[in-house]
Motif scaffolding. Structure first.
Motif, PDB file in Angstrom:
ATOM      1  N   ASN A   1       0.831  -1.208   0.000  1.00  0.00           N
ATOM      2  CA  ASN A   1       0.000   0.000   0.000  1.00  0.00           C
ATOM      3  C   ASN A   1       0.866   1.259   0.000  1.00  0.00           C
ATOM      4  N   ALA A   2       1.941   1.228   0.786  1.00  0.00           N
ATOM      5  CA  ALA A   2       2.834   2.386   0.851  1.00  0.00           C
ATOM      6  C   ALA A   2       3.435   2.674  -0.518  1.00  0.00           C
ATOM      7  N   TYR A   3       3.875   1.641  -1.202  1.00  0.00           N
ATOM      8  CA  TYR A   3       4.474   1.864  -2.519  1.00  0.00           C
ATOM      9  C   TYR A   3       3.449   2.289  -3.564  1.00  0.00           C
ATOM     10  N   HIS A   4       2.259   1.745  -3.510  1.00  0.00           N
ATOM     11  CA  HIS A   4       1.229   2.189  -4.454  1.00  0.00           C
ATOM     12  C   HIS A   4       1.012   3.697  -4.321  1.00  0.00           C
ATOM     13  N   ALA A   5       0.929   4.184  -3.087  1.00  0.00           N
ATOM     14  CA  ALA A   5       0.741   5.622  -2.856  1.00  0.00           C
ATOM     15  C   ALA A   5       1.966   6.412  -3.299  1.00  0.00           C
ATOM     16  N   GLY A   6       3.145   5.915  -2.973  1.00  0.00           N
ATOM     17  CA  GLY A   6       4.364   6.618  -3.331  1.00  0.00           C
ATOM     18  C   GLY A   6       4.583   6.712  -4.819  1.00  0.00           C
ATOM     19  N   PHE A   7       4.330   5.630  -5.542  1.00  0.00           N
ATOM     20  CA  PHE A   7       4.533   5.649  -6.987  1.00  0.00           C
ATOM     21  C   PHE A   7       3.545   6.582  -7.684  1.00  0.00           C
ATOM     22  N   ARG A   8       2.342   6.703  -7.121  1.00  0.00           N
ATOM     23  CA  ARG A   8       1.390   7.670  -7.700  1.00  0.00           C
ATOM     24  C   ARG A   8       1.919   9.096  -7.582  1.00  0.00           C
ATOM     25  N   ALA A   9       2.679   9.360  -6.531  1.00  0.00           N
ATOM     26  CA  ALA A   9       3.170  10.714  -6.287  1.00  0.00           C
ATOM     27  C   ALA A   9       4.508  10.999  -6.971  1.00  0.00           C
ATOM     28  N   ALA A  10       5.215   9.961  -7.373  1.00  0.00           N
ATOM     29  CA  ALA A  10       6.564  10.136  -7.927  1.00  0.00           C
ATOM     30  C   ALA A  10       6.519  10.828  -9.286  1.00  0.00           C
ATOM     31  N   LYS A  11       7.454  11.751  -9.484  1.00  0.00           N
ATOM     32  CA  LYS A  11       7.509  12.494 -10.738  1.00  0.00           C
ATOM     33  C   LYS A  11       8.812  12.249 -11.510  1.00  0.00           C
ATOM     34  N   GLY A  12       9.793  11.656 -10.885  1.00  0.00           N
ATOM     35  CA  GLY A  12      11.088  11.481 -11.525  1.00  0.00           C
ATOM     36  C   GLY A  12      11.075  10.454 -12.638  1.00  0.00           C
TER      37      GLY A  12
ATOM     38  N   SER B   1      -0.272  -6.631  -5.047  1.00  0.00           N
ATOM     39  CA  SER B   1      -0.002  -6.885  -3.630  1.00  0.00           C
ATOM     40  C   SER B   1      -0.052  -5.611  -2.799  1.00  0.00           C
ATOM     41  N   THR B   2      -0.654  -5.711  -1.624  1.00  0.00           N
ATOM     42  CA  THR B   2      -0.705  -4.585  -0.693  1.00  0.00           C
ATOM     43  C   THR B   2       0.235  -4.770   0.493  1.00  0.00           C
ATOM     44  N   GLY B   3       0.785  -5.969   0.630  1.00  0.00           N
ATOM     45  CA  GLY B   3       1.663  -6.261   1.756  1.00  0.00           C
ATOM     46  C   GLY B   3       3.088  -6.554   1.331  1.00  0.00           C
ATOM     47  N   MET B   4       3.779  -7.417   2.089  1.00  0.00           N
ATOM     48  CA  MET B   4       5.187  -7.688   1.849  1.00  0.00           C
ATOM     49  C   MET B   4       5.442  -8.379   0.514  1.00  0.00           C
TER      50      MET B   4
ATOM     51  N   PRO C   1       3.270 -15.444   8.960  1.00  0.00           N
ATOM     52  CA  PRO C   1       2.169 -15.007   8.105  1.00  0.00           C
ATOM     53  C   PRO C   1       2.631 -14.318   6.832  1.00  0.00           C
ATOM     54  N   ASP C   2       3.688 -13.507   6.917  1.00  0.00           N
ATOM     55  CA  ASP C   2       4.186 -12.843   5.711  1.00  0.00           C
ATOM     56  C   ASP C   2       4.776 -13.861   4.741  1.00  0.00           C
ATOM     57  N   GLY C   3       5.487 -14.861   5.273  1.00  0.00           N
ATOM     58  CA  GLY C   3       6.052 -15.895   4.409  1.00  0.00           C
ATOM     59  C   GLY C   3       4.974 -16.698   3.698  1.00  0.00           C
ATOM     60  N   MET C   4       3.923 -17.049   4.413  1.00  0.00           N
ATOM     61  CA  MET C   4       2.829 -17.806   3.794  1.00  0.00           C
ATOM     62  C   MET C   4       2.096 -16.963   2.758  1.00  0.00           C
ATOM     63  N   ALA C   5       1.928 -15.680   3.046  1.00  0.00           N
ATOM     64  CA  ALA C   5       1.273 -14.791   2.075  1.00  0.00           C
ATOM     65  C   ALA C   5       2.118 -14.667   0.811  1.00  0.00           C
ATOM     66  N   ASN C   6       3.438 -14.580   0.978  1.00  0.00           N
ATOM     67  CA  ASN C   6       4.324 -14.499  -0.188  1.00  0.00           C
ATOM     68  C   ASN C   6       4.268 -15.792  -1.003  1.00  0.00           C
ATOM     69  N   LEU C   7       4.241 -16.906  -0.324  1.00  0.00           N
ATOM     70  CA  LEU C   7       4.162 -18.198  -0.996  1.00  0.00           C
ATOM     71  C   LEU C   7       2.883 -18.296  -1.829  1.00  0.00           C
ATOM     72  N   ARG C   8       1.775 -17.914  -1.235  1.00  0.00           N
ATOM     73  CA  ARG C   8       0.492 -17.962  -1.936  1.00  0.00           C
ATOM     74  C   ARG C   8       0.486 -17.013  -3.135  1.00  0.00           C
ATOM     75  N   GLN C   9       1.074 -15.817  -2.929  1.00  0.00           N
ATOM     76  CA  GLN C   9       1.082 -14.835  -4.013  1.00  0.00           C
ATOM     77  C   GLN C   9       1.888 -15.306  -5.220  1.00  0.00           C
ATOM     78  N   LEU C  10       2.982 -16.029  -4.982  1.00  0.00           N
ATOM     79  CA  LEU C  10       3.800 -16.518  -6.092  1.00  0.00           C
ATOM     80  C   LEU C  10       2.973 -17.383  -7.040  1.00  0.00           C
ATOM     81  N   PHE C  11       2.191 -18.287  -6.497  1.00  0.00           N
ATOM     82  CA  PHE C  11       1.388 -19.170  -7.345  1.00  0.00           C
ATOM     83  C   PHE C  11       0.240 -18.407  -7.997  1.00  0.00           C
ATOM     84  N   GLU C  12      -0.397 -17.497  -7.242  1.00  0.00           N
ATOM     85  CA  GLU C  12      -1.481 -16.705  -7.827  1.00  0.00           C
ATOM     86  C   GLU C  12      -0.977 -15.871  -8.995  1.00  0.00           C
ATOM     87  N   HIS C  13       0.199 -15.282  -8.824  1.00  0.00           N
ATOM     88  CA  HIS C  13       0.758 -14.434  -9.883  1.00  0.00           C
ATOM     89  C   HIS C  13       1.180 -15.283 -11.082  1.00  0.00           C
TER      90      HIS C  13
END
Length: 237
Positions: free
Chosen positions: A64-75, A165-168, A205-217
């Motif tokens: 979520n932090a990066y989604h917001a930051g990239f929207r604001a980035a101008k470089g 992804s909104t998390g790690m 929990p972050d490791g399991m979420a990353n594992l699940r995301q790899l297959f979903e992606h």
């Protein structure tokens, strides 16, 4: 760009480590963006006092932090790293030099070297190796460190990928999305330093979420990942 959750004590060290004068001498004008991810300390105030542009993201989550930051980035080029003193922002002149000399569009970094072992807990090292090996097997991009949080890339790359992804898991997803989309990419080794302050990672929990995301992606339709403003070329091995 630096996502930050309750990192006020670390920000003076981190922000001041960005070598803006050296970068300017090389022709790079620099904006330091700190994304305040709903901190309960003085993160935003400290960042502003240090001259950083502060972006507020009230929805917690690394992605979520990066989604917001990239929207604001101008470089034209975006460089990232955490606010915990682990990533070598002082190496940006060399990293940008490599990005330009190698003519790549997305550059990520490898922390998993023998020299850096003391900076990472053994359990985290093992998990990083395991997730990275699975990521390589699924996406066949050869990246040794799928979890590294330091990337340097052309701004338009973000417009050509579909990162959900909104998390790690954001860290591995942006790498796999960029390489899958066909951007020219490179992985380079960096120094990784001891973390300062409170650890935010929730290992299991972050490791399991990353594992699940790899297959979903991996099995997601890739229609949302198309190169923007880029003539397709072969991806370097």
């Amino acid at each position: 760009m630096i996502p930050a959750l309750n990192e006020a004590p670390n920000l003076p060290t981190v922000v001041n480590s960005v070598p803006t004068s050296a970068l300017r001498a090389l022709g790079w004008e620099t904006e330091v963006i700190v994304v305040d991810n709903a901190s309960t300390d003085d993160t935003a105030a400290v960042a502003a006092a240090l001259g950083a542009t502060v972006v507020s993201q009230p929805e917690r989550g690394y992605g979520n932090a990066y989604h917001a930051g990239f929207r604001a980035a101008k470089g034209d080029v975006i460089a990232t790293g955490d606010a915990d003193c682990t990533y070598p922002f002082d190496s940006l002149p060399e990293l940008l030099g490599t990005l330009t000399a190698a003519d790549v569009e997305f550059m990520t970094t490898n922390r998993l070297r023998r020299e850096n072992r003391s900076a990472m807990k053994r359990s985290h090292t093992v998990a990083n190796y395991a997730l990275s090996a699975l990521s390589r097997a699924l996406f066949r991009n050869g990246l040794r460190d799928s979890q590294s949080g330091m990337w340097v890339f052309r701004r338009y790359v973000w417009d050509g990928v579909d990162v959900k992804s909104t998390g790690m898991a954001f860290s591995q997803e942006i790498k796999n999305a960029a390489t899958r989309a066909g951007y020219r990419y490179l992985e380079v080794p960096i120094e990784y330093r001891n973390r300062q302050g409170e650890v935010k990672l929730n290992a299991l929990p972050d490791g399991m979420a990353n594992l699940r995301q790899l297959f979903e992606h991996r099995f997601r339709r890739s229609g949302g990942e198309r190169p923007a403003r880029y003539e397709r070329r072969h991806t370097p091995a």
